[in-house]
Design a protein around this motif. Structure first.
Motif, PDB file in Angstrom:
ATOM      1  N   PHE A  41       5.319  -3.485  -4.683  1.00 15.35           N
ATOM      2  CA  PHE A  41       4.669  -2.783  -3.763  1.00 15.35           C
ATOM      3  C   PHE A  41       5.687  -2.183  -2.716  1.00 15.35           C
ATOM      4  O   PHE A  41       6.534  -2.846  -2.308  1.00 15.35           O
ATOM      5  N   ARG A  56       1.943   9.468  -7.451  1.00 15.72           N
ATOM      6  CA  ARG A  56       0.742   9.458  -8.485  1.00 15.72           C
ATOM      7  C   ARG A  56       0.536  10.976  -8.990  1.00 15.72           C
ATOM      8  O   ARG A  56       1.084  11.213  -9.989  1.00 15.72           O
ATOM      9  N   ASN A  71       1.501   1.808  -4.203  1.00  9.36           N
ATOM     10  CA  ASN A  71       0.940   0.607  -5.053  1.00  9.36           C
ATOM     11  C   ASN A  71       1.898   0.499  -6.127  1.00  9.36           C
ATOM     12  O   ASN A  71       2.727   1.140  -6.388  1.00  9.36           O
ATOM     13  N   SER A  72       1.811  -0.856  -6.703  1.00  5.53           N
ATOM     14  CA  SER A  72       2.676  -1.190  -7.924  1.00  5.53           C
ATOM     15  C   SER A  72       2.388  -0.432  -8.928  1.00  5.53           C
ATOM     16  O   SER A  72       1.262   0.094  -9.228  1.00  5.53           O
ATOM     17  N   GLU A 107      -4.340 -11.569  -0.656  1.00  6.18           N
ATOM     18  CA  GLU A 107      -5.378 -10.231  -0.769  1.00  6.18           C
ATOM     19  C   GLU A 107      -5.231  -9.660   0.338  1.00  6.18           C
ATOM     20  O   GLU A 107      -5.271  -8.462   0.601  1.00  6.18           O
ATOM     21  N   GLN A 110      -1.766  -7.817   0.518  1.00  2.15           N
ATOM     22  CA  GLN A 110      -1.892  -6.646  -0.468  1.00  2.15           C
ATOM     23  C   GLN A 110      -2.602  -5.390  -0.103  1.00  2.15           C
ATOM     24  O   GLN A 110      -2.549  -4.618  -0.691  1.00  2.15           O
ATOM     25  N   SER A 111      -3.792  -5.841   0.677  1.00  2.00           N
ATOM     26  CA  SER A 111      -4.813  -4.655   0.763  1.00  2.00           C
ATOM     27  C   SER A 111      -4.328  -3.388   1.389  1.00  2.00           C
ATOM     28  O   SER A 111      -4.802  -2.521   0.828  1.00  2.00           O
ATOM     29  N   PHE A 113      -2.108  -1.571   0.259  1.00  2.00           N
ATOM     30  CA  PHE A 113      -1.434  -0.876  -0.710  1.00  2.00           C
ATOM     31  C   PHE A 113      -2.526  -0.527  -1.824  1.00  2.00           C
ATOM     32  O   PHE A 113      -2.377   0.540  -2.550  1.00  2.00           O
ATOM     33  N   LEU A 114      -3.790  -1.136  -1.598  1.00  2.00           N
ATOM     34  CA  LEU A 114      -4.803  -0.776  -2.438  1.00  2.00           C
ATOM     35  C   LEU A 114      -5.959   0.156  -1.753  1.00  2.00           C
ATOM     36  O   LEU A 114      -6.993   0.278  -2.147  1.00  2.00           O
ATOM     37  N   ASP A 115      -5.454   0.826  -0.671  1.00  2.00           N
ATOM     38  CA  ASP A 115      -6.654   1.157   0.085  1.00  2.00           C
ATOM     39  C   ASP A 115      -7.125   2.672  -0.598  1.00  2.00           C
ATOM     40  O   ASP A 115      -8.025   3.076  -0.132  1.00  2.00           O
ATOM     41  N   GLY A 116      -6.160   3.336  -1.363  1.00  2.00           N
ATOM     42  CA  GLY A 116      -6.428   4.777  -1.977  1.00  2.00           C
ATOM     43  C   GLY A 116      -5.664   5.557  -1.186  1.00  2.00           C
ATOM     44  O   GLY A 116      -5.545   6.638  -1.904  1.00  2.00           O
TER      45      GLY A 116
END
Length: 285
Positions: A41, A56, A71-72, A107, A110-111, A113-116
């Motif tokens: 990350f 991305r 994100n990863s 969690e 790491q959250s 990085f997963l927010d979008g």
């Protein structure tokens, strides 16, 4: 130690280790040679300058004070925007970094990085908090006293925790457009940062930037989280702390160099913000 006093390059760890840190001060235009991705990350903070960040499938214009969360395994690349020169710090958190934590703690950290949405635009108060943590981490990395690796890991964890809590309170919005008011306040902040050694008065800046005194006072607080005079004092005291640590100037000379017209006022403001008198601060450091 301030960011300005750091060497142009600092490194900690490598891409094969749980925590990998890069600090760079780059002069002139610079773009990454390749678009790349990695398992870790990526926690990217732009101290100064402007950049374009491709992540991305989207390109984001970013500016000083922006935090970017990659994100990863997301393909990404940075490039110049319009201004040369920039300073940035990047932390890479590989999965083994989270070993030993509970599932809930992992969690949470790491959250972000997963927010979008990868861009986090902090207000000035949040930014100063984040930069205080970064400066503590980078000071350890530069000086490397006994136990510095433990301190670096703790600071890195605290940065993730701060960001995770921020994201829970206020989701980053998919709109990084700077409003005219924000742009005006940014110009005023840059002026303060450059001219804090000189007398700065609300009336004078209101006239200089073509804004009413009352409106300036209100929008400055809304955008930065600080009152106008409060921010000037913070800027001056941060410089005073640096001079107390790094120079042999007398306290009276430091007071004058930092823009205080009255020595007793300097001492009072310094103690309010630092918790110590200037003399005690120098002795402690």
């Amino acid at each position: 130690m301030t960011i300005q006093s750091l060497p142009d390059i600092l490194r900690y760890g490598s891409i094969s280790e749980p925590l990998w840190i890069e600090f760079d001060r780059r002069i002139g235009y610079h773009s990454m040679d390749t678009t790349h991705y990695h398992r870790s990350f990526e926690f990217f903070y732009l101290y100064s300058g402007e950049r374009k960040f491709f992540i991305r499938d989207s390109v984001y214009p970013i500016q000083s004070g922006d935090l970017i969360l990659v994100n990863s395994n997301f393909v990404h690349r940075t490039s110049e925007l319009s201004q040369p020169n920039h300073e940035r710090v990047v932390l890479h958190f590989d999965l083994p970094f989270f070993d030993g934590l509970s599932r809930e703690e992992t969690e949470l950290l790491q959250s972000p990085f997963l927010d979008g949405y990868p861009i986090v635009r902090l207000n000035l108060q949040e930014r100063l908090h984040l930069e205080t943590l970064f400066e503590s981490l980078l000071r350890e990395l530069n000086d490397r006293p006994p136990g510095y690796q433990l301190h670096i890991r703790n600071m890195a964890t605290e940065l993730l925790l701060l960001t995770a809590r921020h994201m829970q309170k206020r989701k980053a919005l998919p709109n990084v457009e700077v409003t005219p008011v924000q742009r005006k306040v940014t110009d005023i902040i840059r002026h303060i940062n450059q001219q804090f050694r000189e007398p700065l008065h609300l009336d004078d800046l209101a006239k200089q930037f073509y804004i009413s005194k009352g409106h300036l006072s209100r929008v400055f607080k809304e955008v930065t989280g600080f009152g106008f005079s409060q921010y000037i004092n913070i800027t001056r005291i941060k410089e005073a702390e640096h001079l107390l640590r790094e120079t042999d100037l007398s306290i009276t000379e430091i007071s004058e160099q930092c823009g205080f017209e009255n020595f007793s006022h300097f001492g009072k403001v310094f103690k309010e913000l630092s918790g110590l008198s200037p003399r005690a601060y120098r002795k402690l450091e």
